[in-house]
Design a protein around this motif. Structure first.
Motif, PDB file in Angstrom:
ATOM      1  N   PHE A 241      63.311  65.490  79.259  1.00 43.55           N
ATOM      2  CA  PHE A 241      64.708  65.033  79.702  1.00 43.55           C
ATOM      3  C   PHE A 241      65.580  65.799  78.754  1.00 43.55           C
ATOM      4  O   PHE A 241      65.245  66.787  77.852  1.00 43.55           O
ATOM      5  N   ILE A 242      66.966  65.895  79.073  1.00 46.90           N
ATOM      6  CA  ILE A 242      67.967  66.557  78.425  1.00 46.90           C
ATOM      7  C   ILE A 242      69.148  65.450  78.153  1.00 46.90           C
ATOM      8  O   ILE A 242      69.545  64.814  79.033  1.00 46.90           O
ATOM      9  N   GLU A 243      69.454  65.460  76.831  1.00 42.98           N
ATOM     10  CA  GLU A 243      70.596  64.560  76.516  1.00 42.98           C
ATOM     11  C   GLU A 243      72.026  65.410  76.708  1.00 42.98           C
ATOM     12  O   GLU A 243      72.002  66.500  76.581  1.00 42.98           O
ATOM     13  N   SER A 244      73.164  64.535  77.220  1.00 42.40           N
ATOM     14  CA  SER A 244      74.241  65.330  77.222  1.00 42.40           C
ATOM     15  C   SER A 244      75.286  64.363  76.850  1.00 42.40           C
ATOM     16  O   SER A 244      75.204  63.100  76.751  1.00 42.40           O
ATOM     17  N   ASP A 245      76.570  64.915  76.259  1.00 41.72           N
ATOM     18  CA  ASP A 245      77.804  64.166  75.801  1.00 41.72           C
ATOM     19  C   ASP A 245      78.431  63.464  77.081  1.00 41.72           C
ATOM     20  O   ASP A 245      78.841  62.655  76.897  1.00 41.72           O
ATOM     21  N   LEU A 246      78.461  64.331  78.067  1.00 46.44           N
ATOM     22  CA  LEU A 246      79.133  63.964  79.240  1.00 46.44           C
ATOM     23  C   LEU A 246      78.497  64.469  80.433  1.00 46.44           C
ATOM     24  O   LEU A 246      77.637  65.045  80.579  1.00 46.44           O
ATOM     25  N   LEU A 247      78.734  63.633  81.486  1.00 48.49           N
ATOM     26  CA  LEU A 247      77.912  63.769  82.873  1.00 48.49           C
ATOM     27  C   LEU A 247      78.965  64.249  83.887  1.00 48.49           C
ATOM     28  O   LEU A 247      80.139  63.346  84.059  1.00 48.49           O
ATOM     29  N   PRO A 248      79.066  65.219  84.926  1.00 45.20           N
ATOM     30  CA  PRO A 248      79.726  65.404  86.040  1.00 45.20           C
ATOM     31  C   PRO A 248      79.261  64.361  87.102  1.00 45.20           C
ATOM     32  O   PRO A 248      78.148  64.015  87.255  1.00 45.20           O
ATOM     33  N   GLY A 249      80.324  64.299  88.242  1.00 39.06           N
ATOM     34  CA  GLY A 249      79.973  63.541  89.318  1.00 39.06           C
ATOM     35  C   GLY A 249      79.053  64.481  90.477  1.00 39.06           C
ATOM     36  O   GLY A 249      78.819  63.652  91.273  1.00 39.06           O
ATOM     37  N   ARG A 250      78.894  65.537  89.968  1.00 39.91           N
ATOM     38  CA  ARG A 250      78.058  66.466  90.993  1.00 39.91           C
ATOM     39  C   ARG A 250      76.427  66.071  90.720  1.00 39.91           C
ATOM     40  O   ARG A 250      75.695  66.766  90.649  1.00 39.91           O
ATOM     41  N   GLY A 251      76.135  64.831  91.113  1.00 37.38           N
ATOM     42  CA  GLY A 251      74.876  64.309  90.950  1.00 37.38           C
ATOM     43  C   GLY A 251      74.735  63.365  89.838  1.00 37.38           C
ATOM     44  O   GLY A 251      73.846  63.822  88.728  1.00 37.38           O
ATOM     45  N   MET A 252      75.214  62.095  89.729  1.00 38.02           N
ATOM     46  CA  MET A 252      75.327  61.135  88.600  1.00 38.02           C
ATOM     47  C   MET A 252      74.797  59.804  89.078  1.00 38.02           C
ATOM     48  O   MET A 252      75.424  59.312  89.999  1.00 38.02           O
ATOM     49  N   LEU A 253      73.644  59.445  88.576  1.00 38.05           N
ATOM     50  CA  LEU A 253      72.979  58.241  89.157  1.00 38.05           C
ATOM     51  C   LEU A 253      73.279  57.158  88.277  1.00 38.05           C
ATOM     52  O   LEU A 253      73.448  57.129  87.263  1.00 38.05           O
ATOM     53  N   ILE A 254      73.974  56.124  88.886  1.00 31.55           N
ATOM     54  CA  ILE A 254      74.712  55.070  87.969  1.00 31.55           C
ATOM     55  C   ILE A 254      74.266  53.560  88.247  1.00 31.55           C
ATOM     56  O   ILE A 254      74.457  53.271  89.609  1.00 31.55           O
ATOM     57  N   PRO A 255      73.563  52.899  87.693  1.00 30.81           N
ATOM     58  CA  PRO A 255      73.025  51.606  87.478  1.00 30.81           C
ATOM     59  C   PRO A 255      74.291  50.544  88.153  1.00 30.81           C
ATOM     60  O   PRO A 255      75.592  50.783  87.848  1.00 30.81           O
ATOM     61  N   MET A 256      74.258  49.703  89.121  1.00 34.44           N
ATOM     62  CA  MET A 256      75.348  48.896  89.608  1.00 34.44           C
ATOM     63  C   MET A 256      75.820  48.209  88.494  1.00 34.44           C
ATOM     64  O   MET A 256      77.210  48.086  88.475  1.00 34.44           O
ATOM     65  N   GLU A 257      75.001  47.726  87.628  1.00 35.40           N
ATOM     66  CA  GLU A 257      75.658  46.933  86.552  1.00 35.40           C
ATOM     67  C   GLU A 257      76.666  47.453  85.620  1.00 35.40           C
ATOM     68  O   GLU A 257      77.374  46.714  85.224  1.00 35.40           O
ATOM     69  N   VAL A 258      76.767  48.781  85.735  1.00 38.21           N
ATOM     70  CA  VAL A 258      77.635  49.574  84.756  1.00 38.21           C
ATOM     71  C   VAL A 258      79.126  49.055  85.394  1.00 38.21           C
ATOM     72  O   VAL A 258      79.924  49.302  84.592  1.00 38.21           O
TER      73      VAL A 258
ATOM     74  N   ALA B  78      72.982  44.055  93.482  1.00 36.92           N
ATOM     75  CA  ALA B  78      73.150  44.069  91.922  1.00 36.92           C
ATOM     76  C   ALA B  78      71.860  44.957  91.251  1.00 36.92           C
ATOM     77  O   ALA B  78      72.242  45.509  90.194  1.00 36.92           O
ATOM     78  N   GLU B  79      70.922  45.178  91.914  1.00 37.78           N
ATOM     79  CA  GLU B  79      69.967  45.995  91.181  1.00 37.78           C
ATOM     80  C   GLU B  79      69.734  47.260  91.957  1.00 37.78           C
ATOM     81  O   GLU B  79      68.498  48.237  91.750  1.00 37.78           O
ATOM     82  N   SER B  80      70.844  47.786  92.433  1.00 41.35           N
ATOM     83  CA  SER B  80      70.836  49.018  93.173  1.00 41.35           C
ATOM     84  C   SER B  80      71.653  49.986  92.297  1.00 41.35           C
ATOM     85  O   SER B  80      72.003  49.763  91.000  1.00 41.35           O
ATOM     86  N   PHE B  81      71.931  51.254  92.899  1.00 42.16           N
ATOM     87  CA  PHE B  81      72.747  52.312  91.947  1.00 42.16           C
ATOM     88  C   PHE B  81      73.336  52.966  93.175  1.00 42.16           C
ATOM     89  O   PHE B  81      73.285  52.990  94.367  1.00 42.16           O
ATOM     90  N   ILE B  82      74.570  53.686  92.305  1.00 40.96           N
ATOM     91  CA  ILE B  82      75.470  54.483  93.385  1.00 40.96           C
ATOM     92  C   ILE B  82      74.962  56.030  92.731  1.00 40.96           C
ATOM     93  O   ILE B  82      74.934  56.087  91.354  1.00 40.96           O
ATOM     94  N   LEU B  83      74.888  56.902  93.389  1.00 41.91           N
ATOM     95  CA  LEU B  83      74.771  58.357  93.091  1.00 41.91           C
ATOM     96  C   LEU B  83      76.085  59.094  93.763  1.00 41.91           C
ATOM     97  O   LEU B  83      76.314  58.836  94.912  1.00 41.91           O
ATOM     98  N   THR B  84      76.659  59.596  92.941  1.00 46.56           N
ATOM     99  CA  THR B  84      77.996  60.420  93.478  1.00 46.56           C
ATOM    100  C   THR B  84      77.328  61.676  93.495  1.00 46.56           C
ATOM    101  O   THR B  84      76.824  62.353  92.709  1.00 46.56           O
ATOM    102  N   LEU B  85      77.695  62.388  94.868  1.00 42.07           N
ATOM    103  CA  LEU B  85      77.432  63.683  95.197  1.00 42.07           C
ATOM    104  C   LEU B  85      78.296  64.228  95.672  1.00 42.07           C
ATOM    105  O   LEU B  85      79.153  63.695  96.610  1.00 42.07           O
TER     106      LEU B  85
END
Length: 300
Positions: A166-183, A87-94
């Motif tokens: 930091f850099i803000e972005s409107d969108l993120l690609p899956g080429r290195g995207m860290l996602i909290p599991m709760e999402v 539950a408190e982990s992350f997925i990283l798509t790479l």
């Protein structure tokens, strides 16, 4: 497991490229991670041999030929969701054509902890030239349809990025995207129905943003990208003679980010007046190809 990163890498052949990617993950300063390789090439056991002999710590999942990037990535995510205490982990798509620096995962986590709740993206630079920036955030204009790079692609961009927190972005690609599991509990998995290969990552990050998550890029989380290995793109033509065949492939191949069905589905799902958006988007793409063709013959 708290603050554990599950790295999902969807692969289809390209064994040597994947080997380089996995090697780059061996010396990470952040140690609390598991690599999950999703091989969706039916009838090919070369990855089984690679994992058993060189990377026994990697989890290998076997998919099938019906999967493209989205289905294969979801396959890996579902595997993690079925584990205990994540539950408190992350997925990283790479992607497997990326090489990570030794502190890559550490930098992603530093940025996440500063700006959470958020999804954290990576700065992608050309494998052969770090000053050639493939991605460092973008701005999406819902009216003109343009997805404009925050910094452009060449020049002293890398030096500018290094100085940022930091850099803000409107969108993120899956080429290195860290996602909290709760999402995933809030918005579901990547949309395989509308975006089986390209745009499912942009779609997912956009949906997460609408759900209240910031989209932040970590300037120091760098991946070196083998850009030439990625999809059907106009810039791959280089000095090659333009052809109707290539234009047709960019519009119809599932491997192309310009696939007309993918662009239509994006317009339908994410814009207010989707026919107008789709028409502008298609016209802009065709004009880009026309400009490339014109430039080719002028310089010939």
């Amino acid at each position: 497991m708290k603050d554990h990163i599950y790295i999902i890498i969807a692969v289809f052949k390209r064994l040597e490229i994947t080997r380089k990617c996995l090697e780059s993950l061996k010396n990470q300063t952040f140690k609390n991670f598991t690599v999950i390789l999703v091989d969706h090439c039916t009838g090919d056991d070369s990855y089984k041999s690679l994992i058993e002999n060189e990377f026994p710590e990697v989890v290998l999942l076997k998919g099938d030929d019906s999967m493209w990037w989205t289905a294969a990535t979801n396959f890996g995510i579902n595997y993690v969701l079925n584990l205990k205490d994540t539950a408190e982990s992350f997925i990283l798509t790479l992607n497997n054509d990326l090489i990570a620096g030794d502190d890559y995962l550490e930098q992603l986590m530093i940025t996440y902890n500063k700006y959470k709740p958020c999804l954290v993206g990576s700065v992608s630079v050309d494998f052969d030239d770090i000053n050639n920036v493939d991605f460092a955030g973008c701005h999406w204009n819902i009216y003109t349809t343009r997805m404009k790079d925050n910094f452009g692609k060449t020049g002293d961009i890398y030096k500018k990025i290094e100085k940022l927190d930091f850099i803000e972005s409107d969108l993120l690609p899956g080429r290195g995207m860290l996602i909290p599991m709760e999402v995933f509990a809030k918005i579901g998995l990547f949309d395989n129905d509308l975006f089986p290969h390209y745009a499912s990552d942009f779609d997912f990050s956009h949906m997460a943003r609408k759900a209240g998550y910031k989209l932040i890029i970590s300037p120091k989380a760098i991946v070196r990208s083998m850009v030439k290995e990625t999809g059907l793109r106009f810039d791959k033509l280089s000095t090659s003679k333009p052809s109707f065949k290539f234009l047709y492939l960019t519009q119809t191949s599932i491997k192309s980010p310009l696939n007309i069905k993918t662009r239509f589905n994006w317009a339908k799902k994410h814009t207010i007046i989707s026919p107008a958006y789709f028409l502008i988007d298609t016209t802009r793409i065709l004009l880009s190809y026309f400009r490339y063709t014109l430039k080719y013959y002028i310089n010939k």
